[in-house]
Design an enzyme around this catalytic site. Sequence first.
Site, PDB file in Angstrom:
ATOM      1  N   ASP A 123     -82.971  -2.484  29.394  1.00  0.00           N
ATOM      2  CA  ASP A 123     -82.512  -3.457  29.541  1.00  0.00           C
ATOM      3  C   ASP A 123     -83.321  -4.365  30.485  1.00  0.00           C
ATOM      4  O   ASP A 123     -83.800  -3.876  31.787  1.00  0.00           O
ATOM      5  CB  ASP A 123     -81.214  -3.487  29.877  1.00  0.00           C
ATOM      6  CG  ASP A 123     -80.367  -4.656  29.844  1.00  0.00           C
ATOM      7  OD1 ASP A 123     -79.464  -4.501  28.632  1.00  0.00           O
ATOM      8  OD2 ASP A 123     -80.684  -5.744  30.413  1.00  0.00           O
ATOM      9  N   THR A 174     -76.113  -8.297  15.255  1.00  0.00           N
ATOM     10  CA  THR A 174     -75.610  -9.056  13.964  1.00  0.00           C
ATOM     11  C   THR A 174     -76.685  -9.992  13.871  1.00  0.00           C
ATOM     12  O   THR A 174     -76.732 -11.057  14.424  1.00  0.00           O
ATOM     13  CB  THR A 174     -74.191  -9.574  14.369  1.00  0.00           C
ATOM     14  OG1 THR A 174     -73.211  -8.212  14.750  1.00  0.00           O
ATOM     15  CG2 THR A 174     -73.612 -10.254  13.144  1.00  0.00           C
ATOM     16  N   GLY A 213     -50.747 -14.756  15.408  1.00  0.00           N
ATOM     17  CA  GLY A 213     -50.716 -14.940  16.941  1.00  0.00           C
ATOM     18  C   GLY A 213     -51.341 -16.719  17.177  1.00  0.00           C
ATOM     19  O   GLY A 213     -51.209 -17.217  16.441  1.00  0.00           O
ATOM     20  N   CYS A 266     -67.469 -12.213  18.933  1.00  0.00           N
ATOM     21  CA  CYS A 266     -67.962 -11.901  17.484  1.00  0.00           C
ATOM     22  C   CYS A 266     -67.266 -12.669  16.468  1.00  0.00           C
ATOM     23  O   CYS A 266     -68.054 -13.422  15.838  1.00  0.00           O
ATOM     24  CB  CYS A 266     -67.791 -10.505  17.036  1.00  0.00           C
ATOM     25  SG  CYS A 266     -68.587  -9.273  18.414  1.00  0.00           S
ATOM     26  N   LYS A 321     -58.299 -10.089  23.528  1.00  0.00           N
ATOM     27  CA  LYS A 321     -57.565  -9.428  23.018  1.00  0.00           C
ATOM     28  C   LYS A 321     -57.025  -7.977  23.924  1.00  0.00           C
ATOM     29  O   LYS A 321     -57.844  -7.922  24.906  1.00  0.00           O
ATOM     30  CB  LYS A 321     -58.098  -8.728  21.639  1.00  0.00           C
ATOM     31  CG  LYS A 321     -59.113  -7.724  22.131  1.00  0.00           C
ATOM     32  CD  LYS A 321     -59.737  -6.882  20.669  1.00  0.00           C
ATOM     33  CE  LYS A 321     -60.882  -5.873  21.161  1.00  0.00           C
ATOM     34  NZ  LYS A 321     -61.231  -5.309  19.800  1.00  0.00           N
TER      35      LYS A 321
HETATM   36  C1  UGA Z   1     -64.752  -7.384  15.924  1.00  0.00           C
HETATM   37  C2  UGA Z   1     -64.824  -6.365  14.631  1.00  0.00           C
HETATM   38  O1  UGA Z   1     -63.531  -5.974  14.594  1.00  0.00           O
HETATM   39  C3  UGA Z   1     -65.838  -5.324  14.663  1.00  0.00           C
HETATM   40  O2  UGA Z   1     -65.746  -4.427  13.662  1.00  0.00           O
HETATM   41  C4  UGA Z   1     -67.172  -5.715  15.009  1.00  0.00           C
HETATM   42  O3  UGA Z   1     -67.979  -4.758  15.192  1.00  0.00           O
HETATM   43  C5  UGA Z   1     -67.273  -6.384  16.178  1.00  0.00           C
HETATM   44  O4  UGA Z   1     -66.329  -7.813  15.964  1.00  0.00           O
HETATM   45  C6  UGA Z   1     -68.617  -7.015  16.325  1.00  0.00           C
HETATM   46  O5  UGA Z   1     -68.987  -7.842  15.403  1.00  0.00           O
HETATM   47  O6  UGA Z   1     -69.381  -6.767  17.349  1.00  0.00           O
HETATM   48  P1  UGA Z   1     -64.052  -7.411  18.291  1.00  0.00           P
HETATM   49  O7  UGA Z   1     -64.904  -8.639  18.670  1.00  0.00           O
HETATM   50  O8  UGA Z   1     -63.976  -6.379  19.266  1.00  0.00           O
HETATM   51  O9  UGA Z   1     -64.360  -6.817  17.113  1.00  0.00           O
HETATM   52  O10 UGA Z   1     -62.343  -7.737  18.118  1.00  0.00           O
HETATM   53  P2  UGA Z   1     -61.347  -7.432  16.919  1.00  0.00           P
HETATM   54  O11 UGA Z   1     -60.538  -6.327  17.262  1.00  0.00           O
HETATM   55  O12 UGA Z   1     -61.951  -7.810  15.659  1.00  0.00           O
HETATM   56  O13 UGA Z   1     -60.476  -8.846  17.176  1.00  0.00           O
HETATM   57  C7  UGA Z   1     -60.718 -10.424  17.047  1.00  0.00           C
HETATM   58  C8  UGA Z   1     -59.827 -11.219  17.399  1.00  0.00           C
HETATM   59  O14 UGA Z   1     -58.937 -11.128  16.436  1.00  0.00           O
HETATM   60  C9  UGA Z   1     -59.302 -11.010  18.760  1.00  0.00           C
HETATM   61  O15 UGA Z   1     -58.790 -12.190  19.453  1.00  0.00           O
HETATM   62  C10 UGA Z   1     -57.615 -10.506  18.161  1.00  0.00           C
HETATM   63  O16 UGA Z   1     -56.522 -10.845  19.081  1.00  0.00           O
HETATM   64  C11 UGA Z   1     -57.527 -11.380  16.881  1.00  0.00           C
HETATM   65  N1  UGA Z   1     -56.591 -10.569  15.853  1.00  0.00           N
HETATM   66  C12 UGA Z   1     -56.880  -9.289  15.318  1.00  0.00           C
HETATM   67  C13 UGA Z   1     -55.410 -11.331  15.461  1.00  0.00           C
HETATM   68  O17 UGA Z   1     -55.402 -12.402  16.069  1.00  0.00           O
HETATM   69  N2  UGA Z   1     -54.824 -10.537  14.760  1.00  0.00           N
HETATM   70  C14 UGA Z   1     -55.013  -9.600  14.269  1.00  0.00           C
HETATM   71  O18 UGA Z   1     -54.107  -8.979  13.415  1.00  0.00           O
HETATM   72  C15 UGA Z   1     -55.969  -8.660  14.582  1.00  0.00           C
END
Ligand code: UGA
Length: 440
Positions: free
Chosen positions: A30, A124, A251, A258, A318
């Site tokens: 890094d 990505t 929500g 991401c 989250k």
């Molecule tokens: C996301 C993807 O889920 C991963 O598979 C991917 O590898 C990653 O992006 C990436 O591209 O690096 P992440 O950013 O950690 O992962 O977050 P998520 O768990 O996908 O949640 C994203 C957002 O959606 C959060 O704000 C969460 O609160 C919201 N969310 C999620 C909802 O509002 N409702 C749901 O039912 C699920």
Amino acid sequence: MNVAVIGCGYVGLSSGAVLASMGHSVVCADKDRAVVESLRSGRVHIPEPGLQDLVASGTASGGLRFTTSAREAVGNAAVVLVCTGTPSGPGGHADLSQVYSAYEEICAVREERAPGLVVATKSTIPPGTTLRLRTAFAGKGLSICSNPEFLREGSAVRDCIRPDRIVIGSDDPAATQALTSLYSAFRSPVFVVSPTEAELIKYASNAFLALKVSFINEMAELCEALGADVTRIAAGAGADPRIGGSFLEAGIGFGGPCLPKDLAALIAAGGDCGVDMAILRQALARNTRQRERSLERVRAALGGFSGRKVAVWGVTFKEGSGDTRQSPSLDFAQRIARLGGEVICYDPALTPECNGGPQLETAGMAVCDDKYEAVAGADALLVLTGWDEFRWADWPRVRGLMRGGLVFDGRNVLPVDLLRHIGFEYMGIGCGVAASQGGV
Ligand code: UGA
């Protein structure tokens, strides 16, 4: 296998530590000297469950090393994994400068070695990028592939150890063979596809997750109008395995580093090819509307924010993550502060002194490290991130501490009946039942 990882963020560090734990010899590079020094001294800058232990054992065994020198990392590697950031750039296009600069560094070392080094991008990257990288770095002896990562923040190590799938975007049999043996200890389905298809699988996955969230948020608005409860709709519809119950939690909208940027990048990539990604544009628009609509509901219930004391529980994007990048919760809180509200935030992942604490204070909000202290004298409590501890709070105590009685549950995680029973005015997302009962 000797592996070099370029970039020690969520993807690079988690992947490197997990690969080292599976017996590979991994050197992570890094450019950030402070990050590398901290990792060398055993301090992990990313608060992921299990990562600290994995890094400690990898470092102790010698299977995991850290350096600021790409030369040192790439020098003996059979496979290089590029894990640099791809932030949002102009017009929603992904900014690929860190990826290109990683490839330039690899090439600089390459010139001193035999041809055929396998370089796979885990970052990505928009469809077509691997082909463009091949053109840009032609004749440098690299076999360039795509190998997207699907880990989530908050479960990065678990996702890396047990991935749902491994996607290898390669049309070079030797590179495919090298990457297949790199992951041979994983018991996950492996998809070998073209580089562009691999890039598209990653974007399609994130875009579909975003669509699901926007879809259920749209249903939530309809539920409010019809006097129905969206959580029951999600449970009933999600019981169909073709639909699936995950990512159907209504929500205040999706965020994080991401989903929003990848959706924007896919829309932009479609535009570059003359394809209007209309469904995705609507999903982004719904996400914005969801936040604005929710804010307006709270504002109307309070009769404006000016002179109001508003406690906010949860500001990370989250639960389970300390990350506030593109956080809908943080943005929500900031808007209230801009509209004249006195905002006091609590989040189990933040403290007033570190992480996002100072950033919040600069934005005119106070930060508490005690959730009960945060609600003292508040006119309203807004739960904006679904941390488990909020559900199990001492609600009678919260009621006693607050001046007003409004609770906005922006993630539908609170015990509604209990809250109503002890006299709170409860407002959830898509809880039309409340409206039909004369609630807000
Ligand atoms: C996301 C993807 O889920 C991963 O598979 C991917 O590898 C990653 O992006 C990436 O591209 O690096 P992440 O950013 O950690 O992962 O977050 P998520 O768990 O996908 O949640 C994203 C957002 O959606 C959060 O704000 C969460 O609160 C919201 N969310 C999620 C909802 O509002 N409702 C749901 O039912 C699920």
